[in-house]
Write an enzyme that holds these catalytic residues in place. Structure first.
Site, short mmCIF file in Angstrom:
data_model
loop_
_atom_site.label_atom_id
_atom_site.label_comp_id
_atom_site.label_asym_id
_atom_site.label_seq_id
_atom_site.Cartn_x
_atom_site.Cartn_y
_atom_site.Cartn_z
N GLY A 1 113.36 -12.32 60.68
CA GLY A 1 113.93 -11.17 59.92
C GLY A 1 114.79 -10.40 61.19
O GLY A 1 115.56 -11.06 61.93
N ILE A 2 114.75 -9.15 61.21
CA ILE A 2 115.63 -8.20 62.05
C ILE A 2 115.45 -8.39 63.48
O ILE A 2 116.27 -8.63 64.34
CB ILE A 2 115.42 -6.65 61.53
CG1 ILE A 2 115.72 -6.25 60.12
CG2 ILE A 2 115.99 -5.71 62.70
CD1 ILE A 2 115.46 -4.96 59.66
N ASP B 1 105.37 -11.70 69.07
CA ASP B 1 105.14 -11.78 67.65
C ASP B 1 103.58 -12.05 67.37
O ASP B 1 103.15 -12.99 68.12
CB ASP B 1 105.93 -12.65 66.80
CG ASP B 1 105.92 -12.19 65.27
OD1 ASP B 1 107.19 -11.79 65.19
OD2 ASP B 1 105.28 -12.60 64.64
N ASP C 1 99.66 -9.24 68.76
CA ASP C 1 99.34 -8.19 67.63
C ASP C 1 99.66 -6.83 68.36
O ASP C 1 98.69 -6.47 69.15
CB ASP C 1 97.96 -8.35 67.04
CG ASP C 1 97.66 -7.39 65.98
OD1 ASP C 1 98.54 -6.46 65.75
OD2 ASP C 1 96.54 -7.40 65.35
N VAL C 2 100.65 -6.19 67.96
CA VAL C 2 100.97 -5.05 68.74
C VAL C 2 99.82 -3.87 68.52
O VAL C 2 99.89 -2.78 69.14
CB VAL C 2 102.22 -4.25 68.24
CG1 VAL C 2 103.67 -5.22 68.67
CG2 VAL C 2 102.55 -4.12 66.61
N TYR D 1 103.62 4.00 53.88
CA TYR D 1 105.04 3.37 54.70
C TYR D 1 105.77 4.41 55.11
O TYR D 1 106.49 4.32 56.44
CB TYR D 1 105.53 2.18 53.84
CG TYR D 1 106.62 1.50 54.51
CD1 TYR D 1 106.38 0.46 55.56
CD2 TYR D 1 108.04 1.59 54.19
CE1 TYR D 1 107.30 -0.10 56.11
CE2 TYR D 1 109.14 1.20 54.95
CZ TYR D 1 109.05 0.20 55.87
OH TYR D 1 109.80 -0.51 56.54
N ALA E 1 117.65 -8.68 53.87
CA ALA E 1 116.87 -9.89 53.28
C ALA E 1 116.12 -10.56 54.39
O ALA E 1 116.76 -11.34 55.23
CB ALA E 1 118.13 -10.77 53.02
N THR E 2 114.91 -10.02 54.46
CA THR E 2 114.01 -10.78 55.46
C THR E 2 112.81 -11.38 54.91
O THR E 2 112.60 -11.07 53.42
CB THR E 2 113.44 -9.68 56.65
OG1 THR E 2 112.87 -8.74 55.94
CG2 THR E 2 114.96 -9.06 57.12
P1 NAI Z 1 109.73 -9.70 58.76
O1 NAI Z 1 108.60 -9.91 58.15
O2 NAI Z 1 110.89 -10.90 58.31
O3 NAI Z 1 109.79 -9.65 60.43
C1 NAI Z 1 108.37 -8.86 60.84
C2 NAI Z 1 108.13 -9.49 62.05
O4 NAI Z 1 106.85 -8.98 62.55
C3 NAI Z 1 107.32 -10.80 61.66
O5 NAI Z 1 107.84 -11.91 62.53
C4 NAI Z 1 105.98 -10.72 61.77
O6 NAI Z 1 105.36 -11.79 62.23
C5 NAI Z 1 106.00 -9.57 62.84
N1 NAI Z 1 104.44 -8.80 62.81
C6 NAI Z 1 104.20 -8.18 61.84
N2 NAI Z 1 102.85 -7.75 62.17
C7 NAI Z 1 102.93 -7.48 63.40
C8 NAI Z 1 101.83 -7.36 64.32
N3 NAI Z 1 100.77 -6.43 64.17
N4 NAI Z 1 102.23 -7.63 65.81
C9 NAI Z 1 103.20 -8.30 66.29
N5 NAI Z 1 104.26 -8.64 65.15
C10 NAI Z 1 104.14 -8.47 63.93
O7 NAI Z 1 110.34 -8.39 58.29
P2 NAI Z 1 111.60 -7.44 58.93
O8 NAI Z 1 112.38 -6.62 57.59
O9 NAI Z 1 112.32 -8.12 59.75
O10 NAI Z 1 110.65 -6.09 59.69
C11 NAI Z 1 111.04 -5.76 60.73
C12 NAI Z 1 111.18 -4.34 60.79
O11 NAI Z 1 112.19 -3.87 60.04
C13 NAI Z 1 109.72 -3.72 60.42
O12 NAI Z 1 109.47 -2.52 61.20
C14 NAI Z 1 110.25 -3.00 58.70
O13 NAI Z 1 109.36 -1.94 58.47
C15 NAI Z 1 111.57 -2.61 59.31
N6 NAI Z 1 112.44 -2.52 57.99
C16 NAI Z 1 112.62 -3.53 57.37
C17 NAI Z 1 113.45 -3.46 56.23
C18 NAI Z 1 113.90 -4.62 54.95
O14 NAI Z 1 114.28 -4.50 54.07
N7 NAI Z 1 113.44 -5.72 55.51
C19 NAI Z 1 114.03 -2.33 55.85
C20 NAI Z 1 113.91 -0.93 56.66
C21 NAI Z 1 112.86 -1.29 57.66
#
Ligand code: NAI
Length: 293
Positions: A16-17, A36, A62-63, A156, A190-191
């Protein structure tokens, strides 16, 4: 902003992001230090980035695991020095209304989204300051760090409000030292966030969390899938860093909701009663833009 040859430590960099930010860092000629929790996704991300010519080191992390984070940070600093760009991005989203959230909803969400981010700052920022390099910190919050949703994202949203508060404070502290802090506040992107529970720690069973009905989850998924691309978010983040802007609000359609909330707070400061009409309109607008992630 010349990032060539500098290092970026990115949490949640496998998807994702975080992955899009890693790709953007690679395009800038940076060395990628990707962390990650998800080992397979991390290896695949690193392979793809290396195939494109990037220099990548991976850390399974794991953060929320402070002992492991201490080891990783010590290893990073020993091998590469303090990161020039620290991206505290790892996060999970789980829908849990304030009145029904379970203790595990709180514990999982806050431990990853808030403590994990705080650990990253504690373990790297002092070394970044000591290095004398005037680098950058980028924290991923959410639009729910700026407005609250009446639709059930209380836990959240609380975690993301904390990320905004931490970022603002850190920005003030680091500005005189020449380091810049920005906070990402996206709406839907879109993630794979809808499947955040794929990374639920073993000690937290699904049964301990608030469960979403299948149709609600499907609705969230379609909303997220129709969001903007992670690459667009990464581009906006880099533009903000280059221009030394602090807030990165990627979804201007939430402007009225942010303004309405602030007007209500200002009215309270003046001692005026909250306008129920305005608050109801705000709730309705946000519900129409639901679900907030
Ligand atoms: P994603 O699920 O595609 O990516 C998140 C990544 O963080 C994954 O690679 C996952 O394995 C990793 N992760 C999860 N828990 C972890 C942990 N305890 N320690 C280390 N790594 C861990 O989701 P996305 O959307 O890319 O999420 C990234 C950030 O963006 C998050 O902080 C989320 O809250 C934020 N966000 C996302 C939005 C969305 O619509 N997708 C909107 C607003 C914020």
């Amino acid at each position: 902003m010349d990032m060539r040859g500098k290092t970026a430590f990115i949490t949640g960099g496998a998807s994702g992001i975080g992955l899009a930010i890693a790709q953007r860092c690679a395009a800038e000629g940076m060395t990628l230090l990707l962390a990650d929790i998800e080992e397979g996704a991390l290896a695949r991300a690193a392979e793809d980035l290396r195939a494109g010519g990037a220099s990548v080191v991976t850390y399974r992390l794991d953060v929320a695991d402070l002992d492991r984070y201490r080891d990783v940070a010590a290893q990073v600093i020993a091998d590469h020095g303090a990161p020039y760009l620290l991206v505290n991005n790892a996060g999970i989203a789980w829908k849990a209304p304030a009145s029904a959230a379970t203790p595990e909803d709180w514990r999982w969400t806050i431990s990853v989204n808030v403590l994990g981010l705080g650990y990253g700052i504690s373990l790297f920022v002092p070394a970044m300051i000591a290095s004398g390099a005037q680098g950058y910190v980028l924290n991923t919050a959410s639009i729910t760090g700026l407005i609250v949703s009446p639709g059930g994202s209380a836990v959240y949203s609380a975690s993301k409000h904390a990320v905004v508060a931490i970022s603002e404070t850190l920005a003030h502290e680091l500005r005189p030292l020449g380091l810049h802090v920005a906070v990402l506040c996206p709406g839907s992107v879109a993630t794979n966030i809808t499947d955040a529970d794929r990374n639920l720690p073993d000690h937290v069973g699904h049964d301990a969390l608030t469960s979403a009905a299948a149709e609600e989850r499907a609705f969230t998924r379609s909303f997220v899938d129709n969001g903007i691309t992670p690459a667009a978010v990464a581009d906006q983040a880099f533009a903000a860093l280059a221009e030394r802007r602090s807030y990165v609000v990627t979804h201007p359609e939430y402007r009225d909701e942010i303004a309405t909330r602030h007007r209500q707070i200002e009215a309270a400061v003046r001692g005026e009663p909250a306008s129920d009409v305005a608050l109801l309109a705000l709730a309705k607008q946000i519900l129409n833009l639901q679900p907030l992630t």
